[in-house]
Design a protein around this motif. Structure first.
Motif, PDB file in Angstrom:
ATOM      1  N   TYR A 280       0.891  -1.189  -0.009  1.00  0.00           N
ATOM      2  CA  TYR A 280       0.014   0.053  -0.047  1.00  0.00           C
ATOM      3  C   TYR A 280       0.890   1.228  -0.190  1.00  0.00           C
ATOM      4  O   TYR A 280       0.340   2.371  -0.680  1.00  0.00           O
ATOM      5  CB  TYR A 280      -0.930   0.161   1.204  1.00  0.00           C
ATOM      6  N   ALA A 281       1.943   1.022   0.570  1.00  0.00           N
ATOM      7  CA  ALA A 281       3.150   2.239   0.928  1.00  0.00           C
ATOM      8  C   ALA A 281       3.490   2.477  -0.721  1.00  0.00           C
ATOM      9  O   ALA A 281       3.507   3.602  -1.077  1.00  0.00           O
ATOM     10  CB  ALA A 281       4.154   2.041   1.669  1.00  0.00           C
ATOM     11  N   LYS A 282       3.910   1.537  -1.347  1.00  0.00           N
ATOM     12  CA  LYS A 282       4.315   1.702  -2.811  1.00  0.00           C
ATOM     13  C   LYS A 282       3.253   2.332  -3.604  1.00  0.00           C
ATOM     14  O   LYS A 282       3.666   3.324  -4.443  1.00  0.00           O
ATOM     15  CB  LYS A 282       4.686   0.370  -3.435  1.00  0.00           C
TER      16      LYS A 282
ATOM     17  N   LEU B  41      -5.562   0.605   3.985  1.00  0.00           N
ATOM     18  CA  LEU B  41      -5.768   2.023   3.425  1.00  0.00           C
ATOM     19  C   LEU B  41      -5.536   3.232   4.370  1.00  0.00           C
ATOM     20  O   LEU B  41      -4.900   4.243   4.154  1.00  0.00           O
ATOM     21  CB  LEU B  41      -7.268   2.181   2.777  1.00  0.00           C
ATOM     22  N   GLN B  42      -6.052   2.753   5.529  1.00  0.00           N
ATOM     23  CA  GLN B  42      -5.854   3.923   6.657  1.00  0.00           C
ATOM     24  C   GLN B  42      -4.406   3.945   7.202  1.00  0.00           C
ATOM     25  O   GLN B  42      -3.940   5.019   7.227  1.00  0.00           O
ATOM     26  CB  GLN B  42      -6.958   3.661   7.817  1.00  0.00           C
ATOM     27  N   GLU B  43      -4.052   2.848   7.592  1.00  0.00           N
ATOM     28  CA  GLU B  43      -2.748   2.787   7.893  1.00  0.00           C
ATOM     29  C   GLU B  43      -1.447   3.366   6.951  1.00  0.00           C
ATOM     30  O   GLU B  43      -0.778   3.983   7.510  1.00  0.00           O
ATOM     31  CB  GLU B  43      -2.467   1.021   8.245  1.00  0.00           C
ATOM     32  N   SER B  44      -1.817   3.086   5.647  1.00  0.00           N
ATOM     33  CA  SER B  44      -0.978   3.590   4.788  1.00  0.00           C
ATOM     34  C   SER B  44      -0.929   5.050   4.319  1.00  0.00           C
ATOM     35  O   SER B  44       0.002   5.692   3.765  1.00  0.00           O
ATOM     36  CB  SER B  44      -0.933   2.784   3.461  1.00  0.00           C
TER      37      SER B  44
ATOM     38  N   ALA C 242     -12.453   4.179   8.438  1.00  0.00           N
ATOM     39  CA  ALA C 242     -11.607   4.998   7.651  1.00  0.00           C
ATOM     40  C   ALA C 242     -12.734   5.917   6.869  1.00  0.00           C
ATOM     41  O   ALA C 242     -12.379   6.951   6.109  1.00  0.00           O
ATOM     42  CB  ALA C 242     -10.939   4.343   6.741  1.00  0.00           C
ATOM     43  N   PHE C 243     -14.054   5.436   6.443  1.00  0.00           N
ATOM     44  CA  PHE C 243     -14.720   6.354   5.724  1.00  0.00           C
ATOM     45  C   PHE C 243     -16.231   6.623   6.382  1.00  0.00           C
ATOM     46  O   PHE C 243     -16.808   5.794   7.031  1.00  0.00           O
ATOM     47  CB  PHE C 243     -15.222   5.386   4.612  1.00  0.00           C
TER      48      PHE C 243
ATOM     49  N   LYS D 175     -12.567  11.484  -1.087  1.00  0.00           N
ATOM     50  CA  LYS D 175     -12.435   9.801  -1.087  1.00  0.00           C
ATOM     51  C   LYS D 175     -13.791   9.485  -1.087  1.00  0.00           C
ATOM     52  O   LYS D 175     -14.645   9.626  -0.499  1.00  0.00           O
ATOM     53  CB  LYS D 175     -11.362   9.461   0.077  1.00  0.00           C
ATOM     54  N   ARG D 176     -13.657   8.338  -2.141  1.00  0.00           N
ATOM     55  CA  ARG D 176     -14.918   7.314  -2.040  1.00  0.00           C
ATOM     56  C   ARG D 176     -14.693   5.897  -1.846  1.00  0.00           C
ATOM     57  O   ARG D 176     -13.574   5.423  -2.626  1.00  0.00           O
ATOM     58  CB  ARG D 176     -15.674   7.611  -3.229  1.00  0.00           C
TER      59      ARG D 176
END
Ligand code: BG6
Length: 486
Positions: free
Chosen positions: A94-96, A132-135, A169-170, A144-145
């Motif tokens: 995810y970081a990449k 997604l949140q962590e990264s 996260a959403f 964002k959606r």
């Protein structure tokens, strides 16, 4: 439309191939994508960008409603498509991905608007959202959606757990739950039919309506999806979502302004007014069915328990019919009959509104008349038919006649196109909102329990028939019958 980055999880999967890429390609042809649009497909497989693009091109050729004949349009479209290998459990992946997206956003001075579309097994939703949140991918300065596909849970409890994990996260207004029935033009037309026809508007209530029938019949069987279907059955696969969504769209009171909030509010009202099943007992209101071998279109087909991958002792429902009551001012005392099943005589999704009979027989000839019927065909052919009574000048008898209008669906966007375009604009009117989903699970939960405990008879029906006879009796008890059976 805002510039955005569209991140597609499960980009090499079946849904992406059949529905998502063809839909986005057609939006591209219709100039409904933003100028600056980038889609990054994600998958486990190691693929070069070129390999991935040629897969996408193949899927357009096979599944786009407009043939991808114009090679230069396809090439231009593919310029907007990229690919990254990603293991959904691997935070470093995810970081990449985040660096790739940020790099592009900075280079082209784009706003941080990101769509995360999950075309993956629902078991993965929670992990993906957490990563997604962590990264940091879901922390944006723009919007964002999150787009998810059904099933939204397996029962009430798991749906709540799933929703809580998304909510980490959403926000609710950022979550777009696709129910493709809400993208069907005739389902979207229900509100308009009532709103723009004062004649229908006046009749859309218990004073004039005798009963409402909603049917989604399919000729296909379980196909290659036994592993999923045998644990879901018709109640989870169709009833909890598509069927109840059609019910809400039909029965909701017209909102003053057709905004996502108001439509959502009116739909919730319908679900809140649905009489809970405990009161009447599942057994008297629900029919469970399973298909046995039979003939469809002159071809012999296997019974459900003989299908590859299905447990031979399976009691999974491939058919469900139910009687529902909406205890509100407009619909109290009107039975709503809903049924859906696989391996039935024909493929058709349709709503029939049967109007009440006149109180007396026609006095001069003492004839009884057929009821007025409003039939709304949702698919595969879309149209509206109104049945009236007229005197036949040849024999002087009162006979029903049909006024029919077919909706020309040539060149009409597919449900996925409409829904993805709405989502990109941030319009959630035709998406399933959490309240509705939760109330729908709540309503079906007693059915799930009764099925699980095998408390209801499992009626069999031959493939190619109209379903179990018990479903006919459900209406006969009330003095009605299903309309338009083959
Ligand atoms: C899907 C179900 O959601 O809807 C399938 O999982 C079903 O089992 C399909 O076949 C029906 O959709 P449509 O648009 O063909 O009526």
């Amino acid at each position: 439309m805002d510039a955005m980055t569209f991140v597609l999880f499960g980009a090499t999967g079946d849904l992406a191939k059949r529905k998502i890429f063809p839909a986005i390609y057609n939006l591209y042809l219709d100039r409904k994508l933003p100028e600056s649009f980038q889609l990054i497909g994600l998958g486990r497989r190691k693929l070069s960008e070129d390999e991935f693009r040629s897969q996408v091109a193949q899927s357009l050729r096979a599944f786009s409603r407009r043939p991808a004949a114009d090679e230069s349009a396809v090439r231009d479209f593919l310029e907007h498509i990229g690919y990254s290998e990603l293991n959904v459990n691997e935070l470093s992946d995810y970081a990449k991905l985040a660096s790739r997206i940020e790099e592009r956003e900075q280079r082209f001075v784009l706003p941080e608007n990101r769509v995360f579309y999950m075309s993956v097994a629902p078991e993965l939703f929670g992990t993906i959202v957490a990563n997604l949140q962590e990264s940091g991918l879901s922390r944006v300065s723009g919007w964002k959606r999150l787009v998810i596909e059904k099933p939204f849970g397996h029962d009430l409890e798991s749906a709540r757990i799933l929703n809580a994990s998304l909510a980490q996260a959403f926000e609710e207004k950022e979550i777009f739950r696709i129910d493709h029935y809400l993208g069907k033009p005739m389902v979207q037309n229900l509100e308009v039919l009532e709103y723009s026809n004062p004649v229908l508007q006046a009749l859309w209530r218990n004073r004039y309506v005798a009963n409402v029938q909603i049917t989604a019949a399919e000729t296909v069987g379980v196909e290659t999806r036994a592993e999923y279907y045998d644990h879901s059955g018709a109640v989870r696969d169709m009833f909890q979502n598509h069927m109840l969504q059609m019910l809400m769209m039909l029965a909701m009171q017209l909102p003053k302004h057709s905004t996502a909030e108001e439509v959502g509010f009116k739909k919730r009202k319908v679900m809140e007014a649905l009489r809970p099943l405990q009161h009447e007992g599942v057994e008297t209101s629900v029919v469970r069915g399973q298909y046995t071998a039979g003939q469809i279109g002159g071809k012999q087909v296997a019974g459900y328990t003989e299908e590859p991958g299905v447990n031979p002792a399976s009691t999974t429902d491939t058919y469900i019919a139910a009687r529902l009551w909406i205890d509100d001012y407009f619909w109290s005392e009107v039975p709503f009959y809903i049924r859906t099943g696989k391996r039935l005589a024909g493929k058709s999704t349709r709503i029939v509104i049967e109007f009440k009979d006149p109180a007396d027989k026609f006095s001069r000839t003492n004839e009884t008349t057929a009821p007025n019927l409003l039939t709304i065909d949702i698919g595969p052919e879309a149209g509206v038919t109104f049945q009236l009574n007229m005197k036949n000048p040849l024999n002087g008898k009162i006979e029903p006649v049909q006024i029919h209008t077919a909706v020309d669906e040539k060149d009409v966007p597919e449900a996925y196109e409409t829904l993805i375009a709405d989502m990109m604009r941030g319009d959630s009117t035709f998406f399933a909102h959490w309240d509705e989903v939760e109330l729908a699970w709540q309503w079906v939960q007693p059915i799930l329990n009764a099925f699980e405990r095998n408390e209801l008879p499992l009626h069999t029906y031959a493939a190619g028939s109209n379903g179990p006879e018990a479903a006919d009796r459900l209406l006969e008890q009330d003095g009605f019958h299903w309309w338009h059976d083959e």
